[in-house]
Design a protein around this motif. Sequence first.
Motif, PDB file in Angstrom:
ATOM      1  N   UNK A  56      14.863   7.031   6.143  1.00 28.22           N
ATOM      2  CA  UNK A  56      15.311   7.074   7.537  1.00 28.22           C
ATOM      3  C   UNK A  56      16.833   7.124   7.656  1.00 28.22           C
ATOM      4  N   UNK A  57      17.563   6.801   6.583  1.00 21.68           N
ATOM      5  CA  UNK A  57      19.026   6.891   6.618  1.00 21.68           C
ATOM      6  C   UNK A  57      19.487   8.338   6.519  1.00 21.68           C
ATOM      7  N   UNK A  58      18.915   9.079   5.579  1.00 22.55           N
ATOM      8  CA  UNK A  58      19.322  10.471   5.362  1.00 22.55           C
ATOM      9  C   UNK A  58      18.432  11.473   6.080  1.00 22.55           C
ATOM     10  N   UNK A  59      17.242  11.013   6.516  1.00 18.00           N
ATOM     11  CA  UNK A  59      16.227  11.875   7.137  1.00 18.00           C
ATOM     12  C   UNK A  59      15.756  12.968   6.189  1.00 18.00           C
ATOM     13  N   UNK A  60      15.705  12.616   4.894  1.00 13.33           N
ATOM     14  CA  UNK A  60      15.278  13.561   3.872  1.00 13.33           C
ATOM     15  C   UNK A  60      14.068  13.031   3.102  1.00 13.33           C
ATOM     16  N   UNK A  61      13.291  13.983   2.569  1.00 12.38           N
ATOM     17  CA  UNK A  61      12.137  13.667   1.735  1.00 12.38           C
ATOM     18  C   UNK A  61      12.512  13.717   0.261  1.00 12.38           C
ATOM     19  N   UNK A  62      11.801  12.920  -0.535  1.00 19.18           N
ATOM     20  CA  UNK A  62      11.880  13.029  -1.984  1.00 19.18           C
ATOM     21  C   UNK A  62      10.503  12.756  -2.561  1.00 19.18           C
ATOM     22  N   UNK A  63      10.192  13.436  -3.666  1.00 18.45           N
ATOM     23  CA  UNK A  63       8.913  13.249  -4.350  1.00 18.45           C
ATOM     24  C   UNK A  63       9.079  12.232  -5.462  1.00 18.45           C
ATOM     25  N   UNK A  64       8.120  11.326  -5.593  1.00 15.47           N
ATOM     26  CA  UNK A  64       8.137  10.312  -6.638  1.00 15.47           C
ATOM     27  C   UNK A  64       7.062  10.672  -7.661  1.00 15.47           C
ATOM     28  N   UNK A  65       7.469  10.810  -8.913  1.00 10.83           N
ATOM     29  CA  UNK A  65       6.557  11.344  -9.933  1.00 10.83           C
ATOM     30  C   UNK A  65       6.153  10.306 -10.980  1.00 10.83           C
ATOM     31  N   UNK A  66       6.176   9.023 -10.643  1.00 10.04           N
ATOM     32  CA  UNK A  66       5.776   7.984 -11.593  1.00 10.04           C
ATOM     33  C   UNK A  66       4.330   8.172 -12.018  1.00 10.04           C
ATOM     34  N   UNK A  67       4.057   7.964 -13.291  1.00  8.74           N
ATOM     35  CA  UNK A  67       2.701   8.143 -13.812  1.00  8.74           C
ATOM     36  C   UNK A  67       1.782   7.031 -13.315  1.00  8.74           C
ATOM     37  N   UNK A  68       0.497   7.348 -13.241  1.00  9.75           N
ATOM     38  CA  UNK A  68      -0.497   6.357 -12.830  1.00  9.75           C
ATOM     39  C   UNK A  68      -0.913   6.438 -11.382  1.00  9.75           C
ATOM     40  N   UNK A  69      -0.403   7.412 -10.640  1.00 10.54           N
ATOM     41  CA  UNK A  69      -0.763   7.531  -9.222  1.00 10.54           C
ATOM     42  C   UNK A  69      -2.220   7.937  -9.080  1.00 10.54           C
ATOM     43  N   UNK A  70      -2.981   7.270  -8.207  1.00 12.63           N
ATOM     44  CA  UNK A  70      -4.404   7.595  -8.027  1.00 12.63           C
ATOM     45  C   UNK A  70      -4.603   8.771  -7.077  1.00 12.63           C
ATOM     46  N   UNK A  71      -5.694   9.483  -7.249  1.00 14.63           N
ATOM     47  CA  UNK A  71      -6.108  10.492  -6.280  1.00 14.63           C
ATOM     48  C   UNK A  71      -6.826   9.789  -5.137  1.00 14.63           C
ATOM     49  N   UNK A  72      -6.346   9.975  -3.911  1.00 11.65           N
ATOM     50  CA  UNK A  72      -6.971   9.300  -2.762  1.00 11.65           C
ATOM     51  C   UNK A  72      -6.751  10.104  -1.486  1.00 11.65           C
ATOM     52  N   UNK A  73      -7.746  10.079  -0.616  1.00 11.16           N
ATOM     53  CA  UNK A  73      -7.594  10.508   0.766  1.00 11.16           C
ATOM     54  C   UNK A  73      -8.456   9.590   1.626  1.00 11.16           C
ATOM     55  N   UNK A  74      -8.236   9.630   2.936  1.00 10.15           N
ATOM     56  CA  UNK A  74      -8.986   8.783   3.865  1.00 10.15           C
ATOM     57  C   UNK A  74      -8.879   7.302   3.483  1.00 10.15           C
ATOM     58  N   UNK A  75      -7.735   6.919   2.923  1.00  8.15           N
ATOM     59  CA  UNK A  75      -7.473   5.542   2.535  1.00  8.15           C
ATOM     60  C   UNK A  75      -6.441   4.954   3.487  1.00  8.15           C
ATOM     61  N   UNK A  76      -5.999   3.727   3.234  1.00 11.24           N
ATOM     62  CA  UNK A  76      -4.965   3.106   4.058  1.00 11.24           C
ATOM     63  C   UNK A  76      -3.888   2.523   3.152  1.00 11.24           C
ATOM     64  N   UNK A  77      -2.694   2.383   3.716  1.00 12.90           N
ATOM     65  CA  UNK A  77      -1.562   1.801   2.998  1.00 12.90           C
ATOM     66  C   UNK A  77      -0.980   0.656   3.808  1.00 12.90           C
ATOM     67  N   UNK A  78      -0.653  -0.426   3.140  1.00 14.90           N
ATOM     68  CA  UNK A  78       0.006  -1.571   3.764  1.00 14.90           C
ATOM     69  C   UNK A  78       1.167  -1.995   2.869  1.00 14.90           C
ATOM     70  N   UNK A  79       2.049  -2.822   3.414  1.00 11.94           N
ATOM     71  CA  UNK A  79       3.232  -3.290   2.702  1.00 11.94           C
ATOM     72  C   UNK A  79       3.146  -4.789   2.476  1.00 11.94           C
ATOM     73  N   UNK A  80       3.581  -5.224   1.298  1.00  7.15           N
ATOM     74  CA  UNK A  80       3.632  -6.653   0.997  1.00  7.15           C
ATOM     75  C   UNK A  80       5.006  -6.992   0.413  1.00  7.15           C
ATOM     76  N   UNK A  81       5.603  -8.070   0.925  1.00 12.20           N
ATOM     77  CA  UNK A  81       6.912  -8.559   0.461  1.00 12.20           C
ATOM     78  C   UNK A  81       8.034  -7.530   0.645  1.00 12.20           C
TER      79      UNK A  81
END
Length: 320
Positions: free
Chosen positions: A47-72
């Motif tokens: 939100x500071x730069x209003x730009x996108x970046x892709x994160x390519x860390x290994x181990x990302x799961x394949x998912x759709x129709x899921x939800x995301x929440x934030x902790x800490x």
Amino acid sequence: MWESVNCEGPSLCFHAGSVVRDCFYIHGGVTSRLSSEASFQLWKFDFSSLNWSSITSSGAPNCSHHVAVTQHDRYLILIGGWNGKSRTSDVHVFDCVDETWHHTRTIGFPEGAGLSSHTATSLRDGNFIVTGREGGLRTQRRAGSTFKLSGDASRRGCSFQYLDTSMGIASRSGHTACPMTQGRLALLGGRSDHLLEYLVKVPVTIDVHPKIVEKLSCLCTGLRPCPKPPGGRRNHVSVSVGEMVVMHGGETFDGKAKAAVFDVWVMDVRGGGLKWLKVGQGVGDVARAGHVVCVARDNIFIHGGFDESGRTRNEVMKLS
């Protein structure tokens, strides 16, 4: 009404998103509303730069129709969803500081079932309440499912545990859950009838956002309450700011099946009553369904989803 902020992001629908440290993280989804090929990609909108970046860390799961929440304000937690083969109840954790995926264990969910098009809401004790229909062997349950999900992402190798609370809510899929004052969780849509339902005595976390409340209050003074609530809908988005809820888009059940709508509604429960206010239509209307929403920097933002023509979109839009 809607202002384009960035039109260079990923084209996705039925993805999941949450704000962590002034960035909007979105994960997974599909590139077409009829596709069953769930993505594993993780993106960050700053939100500071209003730009996108892709994160390519290994181990990302394949998912759709899921939800995301934030902790800490550090961990992005993904719950349930479609993995390309079946609905799951798995929980995945991404550390937004180290940019690594953490291994977790999930226990307590009914065997032979999974979750999709559900909701997850933060509780004051740091845990979450999950609502919505299960998939798999228990799809035919007459009442929707409600689970408390507990776990601490800051503990490496942690376990997340589901506890079936069986609150007897109506069966819903593609709905939204909005924390309200007085310990209520408002469930909206996800079926053709009974648009609104409350879970009571739920220790939800409430974000008030006074500047948004002020803007909504000014808007509502010039609107006449509608004599009846909006019709049933699914795959819309909703944001609550204490005693007011903004609901946008989705698919209706009035013959416009699979066609996204552009409706913006305000649900106002200030003073103990209930009023539905429809925001004026005109220039700047944006039809979307299967999109994601967030609140950041005292504004409401949406990303992606599909439009009235069924085309998947990539814009970040701000409600002005």
